[in-house]
Design a protein around this motif. Structure first.
Motif, PDB file in Angstrom:
ATOM      1  N   SER A  51       0.811  -1.212   0.000  1.00 44.34           N
ATOM      2  CA  SER A  51       0.000   0.000   0.000  1.00 44.34           C
ATOM      3  C   SER A  51       0.843   1.261   0.000  1.00 44.34           C
ATOM      4  N   SER A  52       2.165   1.102  -0.018  1.00 48.07           N
ATOM      5  CA  SER A  52       3.038   2.263   0.040  1.00 48.07           C
ATOM      6  C   SER A  52       3.273   2.919  -1.310  1.00 48.07           C
ATOM      7  N   TYR A  53       2.850   2.276  -2.393  1.00 47.14           N
ATOM      8  CA  TYR A  53       3.203   2.835  -3.685  1.00 47.14           C
ATOM      9  C   TYR A  53       2.244   2.366  -4.765  1.00 47.14           C
ATOM     10  N   GLY A  54       2.371   3.022  -5.894  1.00 45.33           N
ATOM     11  CA  GLY A  54       1.603   2.596  -7.045  1.00 45.33           C
ATOM     12  C   GLY A  54       2.375   1.549  -7.826  1.00 45.33           C
ATOM     13  N   LEU A  55       1.663   0.753  -8.565  1.00 52.92           N
ATOM     14  CA  LEU A  55       2.278  -0.335  -9.330  1.00 52.92           C
ATOM     15  C   LEU A  55       1.793  -0.302 -10.764  1.00 52.92           C
ATOM     16  N   GLY A  56       2.634  -0.763 -11.660  1.00 50.38           N
ATOM     17  CA  GLY A  56       2.255  -0.721 -13.058  1.00 50.38           C
ATOM     18  C   GLY A  56       2.841  -1.860 -13.857  1.00 50.38           C
ATOM     19  N   TRP A  57       2.304  -2.015 -15.035  1.00 47.76           N
ATOM     20  CA  TRP A  57       2.812  -2.972 -16.008  1.00 47.76           C
ATOM     21  C   TRP A  57       3.238  -2.202 -17.258  1.00 47.76           C
ATOM     22  N   PHE A  58       4.381  -2.571 -17.775  1.00 44.58           N
ATOM     23  CA  PHE A  58       4.898  -2.025 -19.016  1.00 44.58           C
ATOM     24  C   PHE A  58       5.272  -3.207 -19.905  1.00 44.58           C
ATOM     25  N   ARG A  59       5.476  -2.925 -21.177  1.00 47.07           N
ATOM     26  CA  ARG A  59       5.891  -4.006 -22.072  1.00 47.07           C
ATOM     27  C   ARG A  59       6.849  -3.473 -23.127  1.00 47.07           C
ATOM     28  N   GLN A  60       7.654  -4.364 -23.643  1.00 54.02           N
ATOM     29  CA  GLN A  60       8.588  -4.003 -24.704  1.00 54.02           C
ATOM     30  C   GLN A  60       8.568  -5.094 -25.755  1.00 54.02           C
ATOM     31  N   VAL A  62       1.444  -0.011 -20.057  1.00 55.11           N
ATOM     32  CA  VAL A  62       0.278  -0.870 -20.266  1.00 55.11           C
ATOM     33  C   VAL A  62      -0.836  -0.523 -19.284  1.00 55.11           C
ATOM     34  N   ALA A  63      -0.525  -0.537 -18.002  1.00 59.47           N
ATOM     35  CA  ALA A  63      -1.555  -0.284 -16.996  1.00 59.47           C
ATOM     36  C   ALA A  63      -0.907   0.089 -15.673  1.00 59.47           C
ATOM     37  N   ALA A  64      -1.653   0.786 -14.828  1.00 61.19           N
ATOM     38  CA  ALA A  64      -1.166   1.165 -13.505  1.00 61.19           C
ATOM     39  C   ALA A  64      -2.320   1.169 -12.526  1.00 61.19           C
ATOM     40  N   ILE A  65      -1.973   1.003 -11.257  1.00 58.88           N
ATOM     41  CA  ILE A  65      -2.977   0.993 -10.198  1.00 58.88           C
ATOM     42  C   ILE A  65      -2.427   1.784  -9.023  1.00 58.88           C
ATOM     43  N   TYR A 107       6.870  -6.164 -17.988  1.00 60.80           N
ATOM     44  CA  TYR A 107       7.572  -5.832 -16.763  1.00 60.80           C
ATOM     45  C   TYR A 107       6.605  -5.218 -15.752  1.00 60.80           C
ATOM     46  N   CYS A 108       6.772  -5.579 -14.501  1.00 67.05           N
ATOM     47  CA  CYS A 108       6.051  -4.846 -13.467  1.00 67.05           C
ATOM     48  C   CYS A 108       7.001  -3.832 -12.850  1.00 67.05           C
ATOM     49  N   ALA A 109       6.437  -2.751 -12.365  1.00 68.28           N
ATOM     50  CA  ALA A 109       7.237  -1.655 -11.837  1.00 68.28           C
ATOM     51  C   ALA A 109       6.503  -0.984 -10.697  1.00 68.28           C
ATOM     52  N   ALA A 110       7.273  -0.302  -9.847  1.00 73.89           N
ATOM     53  CA  ALA A 110       6.704   0.376  -8.687  1.00 73.89           C
ATOM     54  C   ALA A 110       7.098   1.849  -8.688  1.00 73.89           C
ATOM     55  N   SER A 111       6.176   2.657  -8.194  1.00 74.77           N
ATOM     56  CA  SER A 111       6.410   4.088  -8.057  1.00 74.77           C
ATOM     57  C   SER A 111       6.120   4.498  -6.618  1.00 74.77           C
ATOM     58  N   PHE A 112       7.005   5.300  -6.053  1.00 73.12           N
ATOM     59  CA  PHE A 112       6.797   5.815  -4.697  1.00 73.12           C
ATOM     60  C   PHE A 112       6.282   7.237  -4.698  1.00 73.12           C
ATOM     61  N   LYS A 113       5.942   7.702  -5.885  1.00 75.23           N
ATOM     62  CA  LYS A 113       5.558   9.111  -5.974  1.00 75.23           C
ATOM     63  C   LYS A 113       4.173   9.271  -6.601  1.00 75.23           C
ATOM     64  N   SER A 114       4.063   8.984  -7.876  1.00 72.62           N
ATOM     65  CA  SER A 114       2.781   9.134  -8.560  1.00 72.62           C
ATOM     66  C   SER A 114       2.681   8.038  -9.610  1.00 72.62           C
ATOM     67  N   LEU A 115       1.621   8.051 -10.365  1.00 73.31           N
ATOM     68  CA  LEU A 115       1.453   7.057 -11.423  1.00 73.31           C
ATOM     69  C   LEU A 115       1.940   7.576 -12.772  1.00 73.31           C
ATOM     70  N   ALA A 116       2.612   8.706 -12.754  1.00 74.75           N
ATOM     71  CA  ALA A 116       3.226   9.178 -13.993  1.00 74.75           C
ATOM     72  C   ALA A 116       4.296   8.174 -14.417  1.00 74.75           C
ATOM     73  N   GLN A 117       4.371   7.945 -15.705  1.00 74.40           N
ATOM     74  CA  GLN A 117       5.288   6.914 -16.197  1.00 74.40           C
ATOM     75  C   GLN A 117       6.722   7.177 -15.746  1.00 74.40           C
ATOM     76  N   SER A 118       7.125   8.405 -15.697  1.00 79.54           N
ATOM     77  CA  SER A 118       8.496   8.743 -15.314  1.00 79.54           C
ATOM     78  C   SER A 118       8.789   8.472 -13.847  1.00 79.54           C
ATOM     79  N   ASP A 119       7.765   8.270 -13.036  1.00 80.10           N
ATOM     80  CA  ASP A 119       7.966   8.019 -11.611  1.00 80.10           C
ATOM     81  C   ASP A 119       8.145   6.538 -11.290  1.00 80.10           C
ATOM     82  N   PHE A 120       7.987   5.691 -12.263  1.00 80.06           N
ATOM     83  CA  PHE A 120       8.224   4.256 -12.019  1.00 80.06           C
ATOM     84  C   PHE A 120       9.723   4.014 -12.096  1.00 80.06           C
TER      85      PHE A 120
END
Length: 120
Positions: A29-38, A47-50, A94-107
């Protein structure tokens, strides 16, 4: 935070897969999470974020209506349910985590990828 993605594989066009990302370290619950692909020969794309609460989700237009991101804080797991897969979905995910926002650059924290191959 450590991220471990799994669930990729070979699937026929029109089929479905569920990707799983196991999260360890800080609480989910400390951060947002997302999926990216290449895809081969292409740049990595969102791809998606939550959100950390799970109440807000975002999906790329290319997957909207077909893919769904979700999370289970108790299991410390993030999912990507993929339906109606097509050849253009072939990529390393790829899954990724952000501690700031769900902006792509924050992952900034990334796990290893899992390969999804869609056959025609």
């Amino acid at each position: 935070v450590q991220l471990q993605a799994s669930g990729g594989g070979l699937v026929q066009a029109g089929g479905s897969l569920r990707l799983t990302c196991a999260v360890s370290g800080r609480t989910l619950s400390s951060y947002g999470l997302g999926w990216f692909r290449q895809a081969p020969g292409k740049e990595r794309e969102f791809v998606a974020a939550i959100s950390w609460s799970g109440s807000n989700t975002y999906h790329a237009d290319s997957v909207k209506g077909r893919f769904t991101i979700s999370k289970d804080n108790r299991k410390k797991t993030v999912y990507l349910d993929m339906n109606s897969l097509n050849f253009e979905d072939t990529a390393v995910y790829y899954c990724a985590a952000s501690f700031k926002s769900l902006a792509q650059s924050d992952f900034r924290s990334w796990g290893q990828g899992t390969l999804v191959t869609v056959s025609s």
